[in-house]
Design an enzyme around this catalytic site. Structure first.
Site, mmCIF file in Angstrom:
data_model
loop_
_atom_site.group_PDB
_atom_site.id
_atom_site.type_symbol
_atom_site.label_atom_id
_atom_site.label_comp_id
_atom_site.label_asym_id
_atom_site.label_seq_id
_atom_site.Cartn_x
_atom_site.Cartn_y
_atom_site.Cartn_z
ATOM 1 N NE ARG A 243 31.607 1.345 61.359
ATOM 2 C CZ ARG A 243 30.514 0.829 60.802
ATOM 3 N NH1 ARG A 243 30.449 0.714 59.482
ATOM 4 N NH2 ARG A 243 29.506 0.432 61.542
ATOM 5 C CD GLU B 226 30.620 7.876 57.281
ATOM 6 O OE1 GLU B 226 29.712 7.525 58.078
ATOM 7 O OE2 GLU B 226 31.235 7.069 56.577
ATOM 8 C CG HIS C 136 28.565 4.526 56.083
ATOM 9 N ND1 HIS C 136 29.474 4.732 57.081
ATOM 10 C CD2 HIS C 136 28.422 3.177 56.005
ATOM 11 C CE1 HIS C 136 29.841 3.567 57.609
ATOM 12 N NE2 HIS C 136 29.211 2.607 56.958
#
Length: 342
Positions: free
Chosen positions: A234, A263, A282
């Protein structure tokens, strides 16, 4: 009576089929932004939802008194207000093993790409083949030391793969007894050892009050100037300003990231300007195989609750500041790999 189940984003066919075969009504959401989910909740009042990328707040949860289950399509759940779920008698579930292998492979991919200086090679080899071939830094990972912060489903898989590459592996996870770490891993209880001694530091921990900005200026300064940071966990675990400065100034050799704080990425993010930085959008858990597993496991969780069974993968409230921790250690049985061990 069957349930209404909201899908803000499509899931794979086997998950959908499991729910439809059980007689449930599937509602394809109007979109996956929070305001879309809020509108669907107010209009349809679904009994359950499988959520992939949408942040789910208390406001959304409390807008639907009919809600019984929310399932996170994958392992991470920091974008879901779990406490709000439990405060409103909503069962929160996830699929922690569905994409573990995919994320572990992504961590290894970043380790290998950083070791071969891939960004610089890509920018160099067409215009100056011999410079790319002979002068751009490239390293093997054999004999290097990998430090894992977090050694759960994903970290353990990374450890086993790294050992297969003949790396030495150290792992820090205070919430896990030493006997539960993979064989061949040195268990350490001093987090700073990971930063000081390892050639690669790889994060596999959730974003919690304990881990937020855990990788900061002070810890980056502990790392070797030849070491790399790898983050497939994360973005909130890393102070990005400190990381940018450490990579820019040669405090560390570089970083491979599959998670950043904001993001989608801000095009003005200074991390994007660095040649010793690789950033993915991601995608560590977003392989086709992982999506099939996550969709099926998420649907299975809803059906378990519907049938009155204890769900296989509930999300439990954990206070990481007071959770039980362990101090026992373990060293690997085999001697460390060396540069000249063939």
């Amino acid at each position: 009576m069957a349930w209404k189940i909201l899908l803000p984003q499509e899931i794979m066919s086997e998950g959908r089929k499991l729910l439809e075969d059980a007689g449930h009504t599937i509602i394809d959401g109007r979109g996956f932004e929070p305001e879309d989910v809020l509108a669907d909740f107010k209009e349809y009042q679904p009994d359950a939802m499988i959520v992939r990328i949408t942040p789910i707040s208390r406001e959304i949860i409390e807008s639907n008194p009919n809600l019984k289950v929310i399932v996170r399509h994958g392992a991470g759940f920091d974008a879901l207000d779990v406490k709000a779920c439990h405060d409103n008698n909503v069962q929160a579930l996830y699929a922690p093993v569905a994409n573990s292998t995919s994320v572990a492979e992504t961590a290894m991919l970043l380790i290998l790409e950083m070791s071969r200086n891939v960004t610089v090679l890509h920018k160099t080899w067409v215009d100056d083949f011999y410079k790319a071939k002979l002068k751009v830094r490239k390293n093997t990972i054999n004999g290097k030391t990998l430090g894992l912060i977090g050694c759960g489903n994903i970290g353990s898989r990374v450890a086993k793969r790294a050992l297969g590459f003949e790396m030495n592996v150290m792992a820090y996870d205070p919430y896990k007894p030493a006997c539960d770490f993979p064989e061949g891993v040195e268990v350490v209880r001093d987090l700073d050892r990971i930063f000081k001694e390892c050639d690669y530091v790889s994060l596999h921990c959730p974003n919690t009050p304990v881990t937020k900005n855990m990788v900061n200026k002070e810890r980056l300064a502990m790392m070797k100037p030849t070491a790399f940071l790898i983050n497939t966990a994360r973005g909130g675990c890393v102070d990005e300003t400190a990381l940018y400065e450490a990579c820019r100034d040669g405090i560390i050799a570089g970083a491979g990231l599959d998670a950043i704080q904001k993001e989608p990425v801000d095009p003005k993010n200074p991390l994007l300007t660095l040649d010793n930085m690789i950033i993915y959008p991601h995608i560590g858990g977003n392989t086709t195989e992982a999506a099939h597993r996550a969709s099926y496991f998420a649907a299975m969780g809803i059906q378990e609750v519907y049938e009155g069974k204890a769900p296989t993968w509930p999300i439990n409230d954990v206070d990481y500041k007071t959770a039980k921790t362990y101090t026992d250690t373990k060293k690997p049985d085999t001697k460390p790999a060396g540069m000249f061990d063939f």
